[in-house]
Design an enzyme around this catalytic site. Structure first.
Site, PDB file in Angstrom:
ATOM      1  N   LYS A   1      15.669-108.321 -33.180  1.00  0.00           N
ATOM      2  CA  LYS A   1      16.639-109.353 -32.814  1.00  0.00           C
ATOM      3  C   LYS A   1      18.087-109.015 -33.196  1.00  0.00           C
ATOM      4  O   LYS A   1      18.752-108.280 -32.482  1.00  0.00           O
ATOM      5  CB  LYS A   1      16.188-110.705 -33.372  1.00  0.00           C
ATOM      6  CG  LYS A   1      14.750-111.029 -32.895  1.00  0.00           C
ATOM      7  CD  LYS A   1      14.359-112.450 -33.124  1.00  0.00           C
ATOM      8  CE  LYS A   1      12.871-112.677 -32.966  1.00  0.00           C
ATOM      9  NZ  LYS A   1      12.454-113.371 -31.777  1.00  0.00           N
TER      10      LYS A   1
ATOM     11  N   TYR B   1       3.718-115.146 -36.984  1.00  0.00           N
ATOM     12  CA  TYR B   1       3.577-114.326 -35.774  1.00  0.00           C
ATOM     13  C   TYR B   1       4.219-112.975 -36.017  1.00  0.00           C
ATOM     14  O   TYR B   1       5.352-112.891 -36.504  1.00  0.00           O
ATOM     15  CB  TYR B   1       4.262-115.027 -34.594  1.00  0.00           C
ATOM     16  CG  TYR B   1       4.211-114.237 -33.300  1.00  0.00           C
ATOM     17  CD1 TYR B   1       2.998-113.994 -32.646  1.00  0.00           C
ATOM     18  CD2 TYR B   1       5.377-113.737 -32.722  1.00  0.00           C
ATOM     19  CE1 TYR B   1       2.952-113.272 -31.464  1.00  0.00           C
ATOM     20  CE2 TYR B   1       5.338-113.018 -31.535  1.00  0.00           C
ATOM     21  CZ  TYR B   1       4.112-112.786 -30.911  1.00  0.00           C
ATOM     22  OH  TYR B   1       4.086-112.073 -29.742  1.00  0.00           O
TER      23      TYR B   1
ATOM     24  N   ASP C   1       8.137-109.266 -42.635  1.00  0.00           N
ATOM     25  CA  ASP C   1       8.501-109.203 -41.222  1.00  0.00           C
ATOM     26  C   ASP C   1       9.743-110.083 -41.054  1.00  0.00           C
ATOM     27  O   ASP C   1       9.659-111.310 -40.999  1.00  0.00           O
ATOM     28  CB  ASP C   1       7.346-109.700 -40.347  1.00  0.00           C
ATOM     29  CG  ASP C   1       7.708-109.677 -38.867  1.00  0.00           C
ATOM     30  OD1 ASP C   1       8.848-109.290 -38.534  1.00  0.00           O
ATOM     31  OD2 ASP C   1       6.851-110.055 -38.047  1.00  0.00           O
TER      32      ASP C   1
HETATM   33  N1  PLP Z   1       7.847-110.743 -35.752  1.00  0.00           N
HETATM   34  C1  PLP Z   1       8.491-111.913 -35.746  1.00  0.00           C
HETATM   35  C2  PLP Z   1       8.771-112.600 -37.046  1.00  0.00           C
HETATM   36  C3  PLP Z   1       8.884-112.495 -34.544  1.00  0.00           C
HETATM   37  O1  PLP Z   1       9.521-113.661 -34.544  1.00  0.00           O
HETATM   38  C4  PLP Z   1       8.588-111.814 -33.343  1.00  0.00           C
HETATM   39  C5  PLP Z   1       8.974-112.383 -32.051  1.00  0.00           C
HETATM   40  O2  PLP Z   1       9.451-113.468 -31.932  1.00  0.00           O
HETATM   41  C6  PLP Z   1       7.924-110.596 -33.403  1.00  0.00           C
HETATM   42  C7  PLP Z   1       7.564-110.077 -34.620  1.00  0.00           C
HETATM   43  C8  PLP Z   1       7.618-109.837 -32.162  1.00  0.00           C
HETATM   44  O3  PLP Z   1       8.804-109.324 -31.644  1.00  0.00           O
HETATM   45  P1  PLP Z   1       8.928-108.892 -30.098  1.00  0.00           P
HETATM   46  O4  PLP Z   1       8.850-110.153 -29.320  1.00  0.00           O
HETATM   47  O5  PLP Z   1      10.246-108.207 -30.035  1.00  0.00           O
HETATM   48  O6  PLP Z   1       7.791-107.968 -29.818  1.00  0.00           O
END
Ligand code: PLP
Length: 407
Positions: A266, A143, A238
């Site tokens: 985070k 994700y 990511d």
């Molecule tokens: N990338 C990863 C690996 C994530 O776990 C998340 C959200 O949990 C995101 C991107 C998206 O982040 P946000 O919820 O701050 O938009």
């Protein structure tokens, strides 16, 4: 549930979509009344009716020190007294950037944004501009936020174009997104062979954390690094979850694999809304105002978020044993769970790496997205409910990671 909470839930559904601002918070997949958080303190999260829960969600990862750590709150109060947003660059933006770049292998320049979604979306835009190519590859079950081109159905066949999992996207929004199977090098090689010279970037969670927790197979990250380099595509890690969670040098340092770009969120916000993307200076130089890729944000680099992020990273740096203790806490619980499942003959597997873990209700070893999809989500729902009755709060979905916090 007391009447006051019931009334509040009813009211919330009238004014917020589904009563929430992010779908998982509706607790639909565990079929329980959602928690309405009113206070967090260390390991505990308090529900609207005052029930304290031992919290293993930790806001889905940011709260590595637990809820509202004194040293972060103190810095935040001091910063708020000087202003909550300026619309001009503030020193904290540079100070947080310095810390991240010093910690993250190979990264030379960074741009702060407000969420993980913004970070990945913007990183991909920069990668496309840098390579002059349009296509990207993502892995099924990974994700990367909710921008159009990344909302691609996990499990799409290799070599096929992505099928969006959300309505409301313009036709073709995900056509440039190829979906590969995680931990499957031949599948990725086949995509590169079919789209020779067309792939701008491979974006991946170095440890999958959004289909439950699934670490990479031995050598897989190195293989992805090798093929992207050979084919002239950028590798984007990511690290929304893994950043400063697997270790102070994130997954790149932990596995010794250096991507061309990374996205973070985070933990670098110390519990406030932050995202960031960065990488090699020549790639980042494509971003405005240095280059032609537009990306900006009114609240980007917000002084409160930067201050909390600096406090969090300094807190990690000052406590070199913290990562061992986070892992030990998660390992202790994982062993106890495995032991209990074994004793009662419950088919379940605990998947863990350092301070991130989860339980899959299957007796097979979990190695792939397909294995995870075969796990018994009904059993997770019952387990979640039983644990909640004991005031232990797990993620309200089988497909989220559990997190330990600083013990
Ligand atoms: N990338 C990863 C690996 C994530 O776990 C998340 C959200 O949990 C995101 C991107 C998206 O982040 P946000 O919820 O701050 O938009």
């Amino acid at each position: 549930m007391d009447n006051k909470k019931r009334e509040w839930l009813e009211h919330s559904k009238k004014v917020l979509v589904g009563g929430v601002n992010s779908p998982v918070r509706a607790f639909r997949s565990v079929d329980c009344a959602p928690v309405i958080a009113t206070k967090g303190e260390g390991a505990l999260l308090y529900d609207f009716d005052g029930t304290p829960y031992i919290d293993y969600v930790m806001s889905y990862g940011p709260l590595i020190f637990g809820h509202s750590p004194d040293f972060v709150v103190k810095e935040l109060i001091a910063a708020a007294q000087k202003g909550t947003t300026f619309g001009f660059t503030c020193p904290q933006e540079v100070e947080l950037a310095d810390r991240i770049l010093a910690a993250y292998p190979g990264a030379e320049m960074i741009r702060m944004v407000n969420s993980g979604t913004e970070a990945t979306m913007s990183a991909i835009r920069a990668a496309r501009a840098y390579t002059g190519r349009a296509k990207i590859v993502k892995f099924e079950g990974h994700y990367h936020g909710h921008s159009d081109g990344l909302l691609v159905k996990s499990g799409s066949g290799l070599l096929s174009h992505g099928v969006p999992t959300s309505e409301g996207l313009p036709p073709g929004a995900a056509d440039a997104t190829m979906v590969a199977a995680y931990n499957d090098l031949p599948g990725l090689e086949a995509i590169f062979a079919e789209h020779e010279g067309e792939i701008a970037a491979v974006i991946m969670e170095p440890v999958a954390g959004n289909m439950g927790v699934l670490p990479p197979a031995a050598g897989f990250l190195e293989q992805v690094r090798e093929i992207t380099r050979e084919k002239g595509a950028l590798l984007i890690f990511d690290e929304g979850i893994t950043g400063f969670r697997l270790g102070y040098h994130s997954a790149a340092g932990y596995f010794g694999v250096e991507p061309d770009m990374m996205t973070l969120g985070k933990i670098i916000g110390g519990g406030l809304p932050v995202g960031a993307y960065g990488g090699k200076a020549d790639v980042m130089a494509k971003v405005s105002p240095l280059g032609p890729v537009y990306q900006g944000g009114t609240l980007s680099g917000n002084p409160l978020a930067m201050t909390a992020g600096i406090a969090a990273l300094d807190g990690l740096k000052k406590d070199p044993g913290i990562y061992d203790r986070l892992a030990a806490a998660a390992s202790f619980l994982a062993a106890a769970l495995s032991d209990s499942f074994g004793r009662y003959g419950i088919p379940a597997t605990v998947s863990r790496i350092e301070g991130m873990f989860c339980v899959f209700f299957t007796k097979e070893t979990v190695k792939s997205y397909a294995d995870i999809m075969a796990a018994d989500t009904g059993a997770y729902r019952r387990f979640f409910e039983g644990m909640a009755r004991q005031q232990i709060l797990l993620p309200p979905s089988q497909f989220e990671a559990w997190f330990s916090r600083r013990p």
